[in-house]
Enzyme design. Structure first.
Site, PDB file in Angstrom:
ATOM      1  N   HIS A 270      -9.382  39.338  -9.777  1.00  0.00           N
ATOM      2  CA  HIS A 270      -8.638  40.145 -10.744  1.00  0.00           C
ATOM      3  C   HIS A 270      -8.751  39.609 -12.170  1.00  0.00           C
ATOM      4  CE1 HIS A 270      -5.396  37.102 -10.010  1.00  0.00           C
ATOM      5  NE2 HIS A 270      -5.101  37.362 -11.271  1.00  0.00           N
TER       6      HIS A 270
ATOM      7  N   ASP B 155      -9.510  38.469  -3.194  1.00  0.00           N
ATOM      8  CA  ASP B 155      -9.294  38.283  -4.635  1.00  0.00           C
ATOM      9  C   ASP B 155     -10.098  37.098  -5.154  1.00  0.00           C
ATOM     10  OD1 ASP B 155      -8.369  38.746  -7.194  1.00  0.00           O
ATOM     11  OD2 ASP B 155      -6.406  37.812  -6.887  1.00  0.00           O
TER      12      ASP B 155
ATOM     13  N   SER C 124      -4.467  31.964 -12.934  1.00  0.00           N
ATOM     14  CA  SER C 124      -5.204  32.698 -11.907  1.00  0.00           C
ATOM     15  C   SER C 124      -6.672  32.282 -11.888  1.00  0.00           C
ATOM     16  CB  SER C 124      -5.112  34.205 -12.167  1.00  0.00           C
ATOM     17  OG  SER C 124      -3.820  34.677 -11.942  1.00  0.00           O
TER      18      SER C 124
END
Length: 348
Positions: free
Chosen positions: A80, A110, A188
Site C-alpha cells: 500500500h 500487502d 509502513s
C-alpha cells in the site's frame, strides 16, 4: 556510610534493571541494521474528487519505509506504500534519492518488491532471520519514518503470533506478528528486526482509533516475506481495477453484466505485456473517484468476469499456476468492441 551504601545499591539495581540490560544490545543491533533501511517517497496519479477543467488528475505524495534485501538493489516494503502507477524514490542514510520501480507484489499479504535503478557503493544488505523462532515476549524493534521522521527507532515486544486460517497469498498462509511497537504513518513497509539485527517481519498496519497510531501493530512474518518475494514468486498481474456491475455496466454498454474497469497498469507486469490500458478521465461514480477511458476486462484466461468472490479466488488460483513461457489471454471492452489480448508470461 549508610548513604554511600544506599547509593551503591541504587546504582546496582538500575544497572541490573531489564531496560538497562537490553539497551546495549538494542543500540548495537540498531547501528548494524540502520544502514539497510530506506525512506520511500511516492508521487501517485490518483482520480480527482471531481473532473478537472483541464482533464488532469491529482497528484498524491506518500511516505513509507523499506529495507534493502539484495546486493543487486531489491527493496522490500508494504504494497500500500507504492501505488501501481506511482513514481518512486528511495533514499538511504545519505538522503540521496534513487529511482525505483515495482517488480512484484503480493496483494493479499500487502507486500511489494522494488528494484533500484542503481545501488550505492556503500549499501548495506539486511539479513533475514528465522521468524519461526520468535515467541511471545521476545523483544524486537523497527526502524522507519513515522510522519516522515527518517530512521527512527521503535522498540517493543512480540505480543502474539497470528495465523489467519483463511488468508493466503500464492497458497502461503499469511502469519502475522502482533507487537506493541509505537508506529505511525511512514512506518509502513519498514523492517521488523530481532536483537541480532536480522529482519523477522515487515510492518504493514496498525490498529488505532481515528488513524492516530499508537495501537497494536502487525507485521508479516519474515519467513513468509522471504518465501513470497524472494524464493517462490509467482506471476504478478499488476493492475488496479474498479468493478462494474448492474446499471453501471449497462451505462457503459458492456456486453455482459460485469467487468473490471482498468485504473492503472504497473510497468513490467503481465498486464503491461498484455497491452492493457489504464484510465485517464477523472470522474465520480457512486461517490467514489475513478478514472474512465481505460480498458474493461470482461474475460481472463477463458473465465468471464463476474461480481463474485468465487471469480476473484478462481482468478488468483489460475494465476498462481501460470509459469514462464505460458500464454495468458484476456478479452477487453475497448472503444465499443471486444478486443482479445495475449502475452507470454516471463520469469518474475
Amino acid at each position: 556510610m549508610q548513604i554511600k551504601l544506599a547509593l551503591v545499591a541504587a546504582w546496582c539495581a538500575a544497572a541490573l534493571a531489564p531496560g538497562a540490560v537490553s539497551a546495549q544490545p538494542v543500540r548495537e543491533a540498531f547501528t548494524r541494521a540502520n544502514p539497510s533501511v530506506v525512506l520511500i517517497r511516492t508521487t501517485a496519479r490518483t482520480p480527482a474528487a471531481a473532473p478537472a477543467t483541464d482533464g488532469t488528475t491529482s497528484q498524491t505524495d506518500g511516505v513509507g519505509s523499506g529495507v534493502l534485501v539484495s546486493a543487486d538493489g531489491k527493496v522490500v516494503t508494504a504494497a500500500h506504500v507504492v501505488k501501481t502507477d506511482a513514481t518512486i524514490e528511495v533514499s538511504f542514510l545519505d538522503g540521496v534519492p534513487i529511482e525505483a520501480t515495482v517488480v512484484w507484489m503480493a496483494p493479499s499479504a500487502d507486500l511489494a518488491l522494488l528494484q533500484l535503478v542503481r545501488v550505492p557503493a556503500n549499501a548495506v544488505v539486511a539479513r533475514f532471520g528465522d521468524s519461526d523462532r520468535l515467541e511471545t515476549g521476545d523483544q524486537v524493534f523497527t526502524i522507519g519514518a513515522p510522519h516522515g521522521a527518517t530512521h527512527s527507532l521503535a522498540v517493543g515486544w512480540i505480543s502474539a503470533r497470528r495465523q489467519p486460517s483463511q488468508v493466503y497469498e500464492d497458497a502461503t498462509a499469511l502469519e502475522m506478528l502482533q507487537t506493541d511497537l509505537n508506529v505511525f504513518g511512514g512506518n509502513s513497509g519498514g523492517p521488523l528486526f530481532d536483537l541480532g539485527g536480522d529482519v523477522v517481519g515487515i510492518v504493514t498496519h496498525v490498529l488505532s482509533q481515528g488513524g492516530a497510531g499508537g495501537g497494536p501493530s502487525f507485521s508479516v512474518a519474515g519467513n513468509v516475506v522471504k518465501r513470497l518475494l524472494l524464493d517462490e514468486r509467482r506471476t504478478w498481474f499488476g493492475v488496479e481495477s474498479y468493478l462494474l456491475q448492474g446499471a453501471l455496466a449497462e451505462a457503459l454498454n458492456l456486453p455482459q453484466p460485469s467487468g473490471l474497469l482498468v485504473q492503472a497498469v504497473s510497468p513490467g507486469s503481465l498486464a503491461a505485456r498484455l497491452g492493457l490500458r489504464g484510465g485517464s478521465l477523472p470522474a465520480t461514480v457512486l461517490d467514489a473517484p475513478v478514472l474512465l477511458g481505460g480498458d474493461v476486462l470482461i474475460e481472463v484466461m477463458g473465465v468471464p468476469v463476474e461480481a463474485s468472490p468465487s471469480f476473484m479466488s478462481g482468478f488468483l488460483a489460475a494465476l498462481d499456476k501460470v509459469r514462464p513461457g505460458d500464454t495468458v489471454a484476456v478479452r477487453v471492452w475497448r472503444g465499443g468492441r471486444v478486443v482479445p489480448l495475449s502475452a507470454t508470461a516471463t520469469a518474475p
